[in-house]
Scaffold this active site. Structure first.
Site, PDB file in Angstrom:
ATOM      1  N   ARG A   1      29.105  61.439   8.219  1.00 43.72           N
ATOM      2  CA  ARG A   1      30.275  62.152   7.690  1.00 43.72           C
ATOM      3  C   ARG A   1      30.444  63.515   8.362  1.00 43.72           C
ATOM      4  O   ARG A   1      31.505  64.108   8.317  1.00 43.72           O
ATOM      5  CB  ARG A   1      30.180  62.273   6.164  1.00 43.72           C
ATOM      6  CG  ARG A   1      31.449  62.746   5.527  1.00 43.72           C
ATOM      7  CD  ARG A   1      31.595  62.469   4.026  1.00 43.72           C
ATOM      8  NE  ARG A   1      30.406  62.078   3.342  1.00 43.72           N
ATOM      9  CZ  ARG A   1      29.448  62.918   2.871  1.00 43.72           C
ATOM     10  NH1 ARG A   1      29.597  64.209   3.022  1.00 43.72           N
ATOM     11  NH2 ARG A   1      28.386  62.454   2.246  1.00 43.72           N
TER      12      ARG A   1
ATOM     13  N   TYR B   1      57.968  64.513   7.609  1.00 37.95           N
ATOM     14  CA  TYR B   1      57.352  63.326   7.043  1.00 37.95           C
ATOM     15  C   TYR B   1      57.270  63.477   5.515  1.00 37.95           C
ATOM     16  O   TYR B   1      56.763  64.475   5.016  1.00 37.95           O
ATOM     17  CB  TYR B   1      55.965  63.118   7.657  1.00 37.95           C
ATOM     18  CG  TYR B   1      55.326  61.846   7.188  1.00 37.95           C
ATOM     19  CD1 TYR B   1      55.995  60.626   7.303  1.00 37.95           C
ATOM     20  CD2 TYR B   1      54.076  61.840   6.613  1.00 37.95           C
ATOM     21  CE1 TYR B   1      55.429  59.457   6.856  1.00 37.95           C
ATOM     22  CE2 TYR B   1      53.492  60.671   6.165  1.00 37.95           C
ATOM     23  CZ  TYR B   1      54.183  59.488   6.285  1.00 37.95           C
ATOM     24  OH  TYR B   1      53.620  58.314   5.826  1.00 37.95           O
TER      25      TYR B   1
ATOM     26  N   ASP C   1      53.178  69.915  12.823  1.00 39.53           N
ATOM     27  CA  ASP C   1      52.941  68.500  13.067  1.00 39.53           C
ATOM     28  C   ASP C   1      53.707  68.145  14.335  1.00 39.53           C
ATOM     29  O   ASP C   1      54.931  68.165  14.369  1.00 39.53           O
ATOM     30  CB  ASP C   1      53.451  67.694  11.858  1.00 39.53           C
ATOM     31  CG  ASP C   1      53.179  66.206  11.997  1.00 39.53           C
ATOM     32  OD1 ASP C   1      53.161  65.708  13.131  1.00 39.53           O
ATOM     33  OD2 ASP C   1      53.028  65.541  10.948  1.00 39.53           O
TER      34      ASP C   1
ATOM     35  N   LYS D   1      50.112  57.174  16.039  1.00 44.99           N
ATOM     36  CA  LYS D   1      51.381  56.976  16.747  1.00 44.99           C
ATOM     37  C   LYS D   1      51.142  56.979  18.264  1.00 44.99           C
ATOM     38  O   LYS D   1      50.466  56.119  18.760  1.00 44.99           O
ATOM     39  CB  LYS D   1      52.375  58.035  16.283  1.00 44.99           C
ATOM     40  CG  LYS D   1      52.472  58.138  14.734  1.00 44.99           C
ATOM     41  CD  LYS D   1      53.102  56.909  14.144  1.00 44.99           C
ATOM     42  CE  LYS D   1      53.021  56.732  12.645  1.00 44.99           C
ATOM     43  NZ  LYS D   1      52.661  57.768  11.754  1.00 44.99           N
TER      44      LYS D   1
HETATM   45  N1  PLP Z   1      53.218  63.029  10.462  1.00 44.11           N
HETATM   46  C1  PLP Z   1      54.277  62.334  10.906  1.00 44.11           C
HETATM   47  C2  PLP Z   1      55.362  63.039  11.649  1.00 44.11           C
HETATM   48  C3  PLP Z   1      54.359  60.957  10.660  1.00 44.11           C
HETATM   49  O1  PLP Z   1      55.427  60.255  11.088  1.00 44.11           O
HETATM   50  C4  PLP Z   1      53.302  60.321   9.950  1.00 44.11           C
HETATM   51  C5  PLP Z   1      53.294  58.869   9.653  1.00 44.11           C
HETATM   52  O2  PLP Z   1      54.251  58.186   9.641  1.00 44.11           O
HETATM   53  C6  PLP Z   1      52.233  61.091   9.517  1.00 44.11           C
HETATM   54  C7  PLP Z   1      52.217  62.444   9.794  1.00 44.11           C
HETATM   55  C8  PLP Z   1      51.105  60.490   8.746  1.00 44.11           C
HETATM   56  O3  PLP Z   1      50.223  59.863   9.621  1.00 44.11           O
HETATM   57  P1  PLP Z   1      49.275  58.620   9.194  1.00 44.11           P
HETATM   58  O4  PLP Z   1      50.182  57.471   8.880  1.00 44.11           O
HETATM   59  O5  PLP Z   1      48.447  58.429  10.432  1.00 44.11           O
HETATM   60  O6  PLP Z   1      48.489  59.075   8.013  1.00 44.11           O
END
Ligand code: PLP
Length: 396
Positions: free
Chosen positions: A50, A106, A178, A203
């Site tokens: 961990r 998101y 992000d 992604k």
């Molecule tokens: N940030 C963005 C811009 C996203 O599109 C997503 C997922 O769709 C996330 C964060 C969350 O990522 P995860 O699905 O890997 O937890």
């Protein structure tokens, strides 16, 4: 390809080997004591799964080097993008703190701030993405963080990150961006002064729709805090997942170039299509943040959002939701699924996918119209992708 890769690789392998162990042995008690007091000769000596893993650590070094070519940044990898984001926010906030958050972004990030953090006494103000005057107006003595995305999901809003960083730094406020939609190939927020970059590595970084992963990159001090909390909350990435993301990084630059080129061609085609009402792509002059995207990005990503004309024949029997669903169902190459950034093209209608639980009024307030489609362009042949979009639009 090679950023942050240590040489020689262990066992003289070309890729980083997958080390599958949940714990690590010590030769004797004095070695254990040296590790615990920080006096061990190897600073990367692992103790327990961990807290660290060699395959995961190799991936972290590569992501840090990609986001920050000066070599100062550190990275902590996670089992998903949401684990990266939630651990980051929890590490930097405490009861009574205040967060400024972009409206477009998101939805689970918004949910975490608006519901979960609020339940623990962290307050927030939501501003339009990139509206720096609104950010400034929202700042209070207890404001600790600005949390944003650039480009945003799903409207691809780009923020002037250098200006945001300068504004926040002057008030001793940290910035978290992000950058999932941009990848370090198209944008490097740390170089513009942003404190922490978060990725859903699920992604583009991994790139093949086959693994969930996340990462945060920033200064040693901030990432150290986040890594410590990761050891408590436990949202770690497993070594097999780390291997898949690391393998994805080898082709990231060529994939992103292809995603960007095809998405631009799709956006240009949509912009002149008689059945399309509006296109959102930061590479188009018509996008409200085109100038910002041009100034700070190398390419504009693989996601194109657009609104279809839902009464093209002037007869209006079906609801906009139903007409738009028919367009989505008309895609053959693109498949219906809620993700982006992989080699396969995916399509979704946000009103019935990501925002399905909302009433039409709530969706309207969130700015998600029934006629909106989000296309996550893959790396198939450009002509095939364009033909698929054409076919889908004719399906209505
Ligand atoms: N940030 C963005 C811009 C996203 O599109 C997503 C997922 O769709 C996330 C964060 C969350 O990522 P995860 O699905 O890997 O937890």
């Amino acid at each position: 390809m090679h950023a942050g890769v240590g040489r020689p690789e262990r066992f003289d392998a070309v890729p980083t080997p997958i080390v599958t162990t949940s714990t690590y042995t010590f030769a004797d008690s004095s070695e254990l004591a040296a590790h615990m007091t920080g006096e061990h000769a190897d600073p990367h000596r692992e103790e327990y799964g961990r807290y660290g893993n060699p395959t995961v650590r190799a991936l972290e070094q590569r992501l840090a080097a990609l986001e920050d070519p000066t070599g100062k940044a550190e990275c902590a990898a996670f089992g998903s993008g949401m684990a990266a984001l939630t651990t980051t926010l929890l590490a930097l906030l405490k009861q009574g703190a205040h967060v400024i958050l972009f409206r477009d972004g998101y939805r689970r990030t918004r949910q975490f701030v608006v519901k979960t953090l609020a339940a623990y006494g962290v307050e927030h103000t939501i501003v339009e993405p990139g509206d720096l005057a609104a950010v400034e107006a929202a700042i209070r003595p207890e404001t600790r963080l600005v949390v944003g995305e650039s480009p945003t999901n799903p409207y691809l809003h780009c923020t002037d990150l250098a200006a945001l960083a300068a504004l926040a730094k002057a008030r001793r406020i940290k910035t978290v961006v992000d950058s999932t939609f941009a990848t370090p190939i198209d944008l490097q927020p740390l170089g513009l002064g942003i404190d922490l970059v978060v990725h859903s590595a699920t992604k583009y970084l991994a790139g093949h729709h086959d693994v969930l992963a996340g990462a945060v990159v920033g200064s040693r001090a901030l990432v150290g805090l986040i890594r410590d909390l990761r050891g408590v909350l436990g949202g770690v990435l497993d070594p097999h997942g780390a291997f898949l993301v690391a393998r994805g990084l080898k082709t990231l630059a060529v994939r992103v170039e292809r995603h960007d080129r095809t998405a631009m061609a799709v956006a240009e085609m949509l912009a002149t299509h008689p059945r399309v009402a509006e296109v959102f792509y930061p590479g188009l002059v018509s996008h409200p943040t085109y100038a910002i995207a041009q100034a700070q990005m190398n390419g504009f990503g693989g996601v194109v959002s657009f609104r279809v004309k839902t009464d093209p024949h002037g007869q209006g029997h079906d609801s906009p939701l139903a007409v738009t669903s028919r367009v989505v169902d008309g895609f053959q190459l693109a498949r219906i699924a809620p993700s982006l950034g992989g080699v396969d093209t995916l399509v979704e209608q946000p009103a019935i996918m990501s925002y399905y639980e909302m009433t039409p009024e709530q969706r309207a307030a969130a700015g998600i119209s029934d006629d909106l489609i989000r296309l996550a362009v893959g790396i198939e042949d450009e002509a095939d992708v364009l033909a698929d979009v054409q076919r889908a639009l004719e399906a209505q």
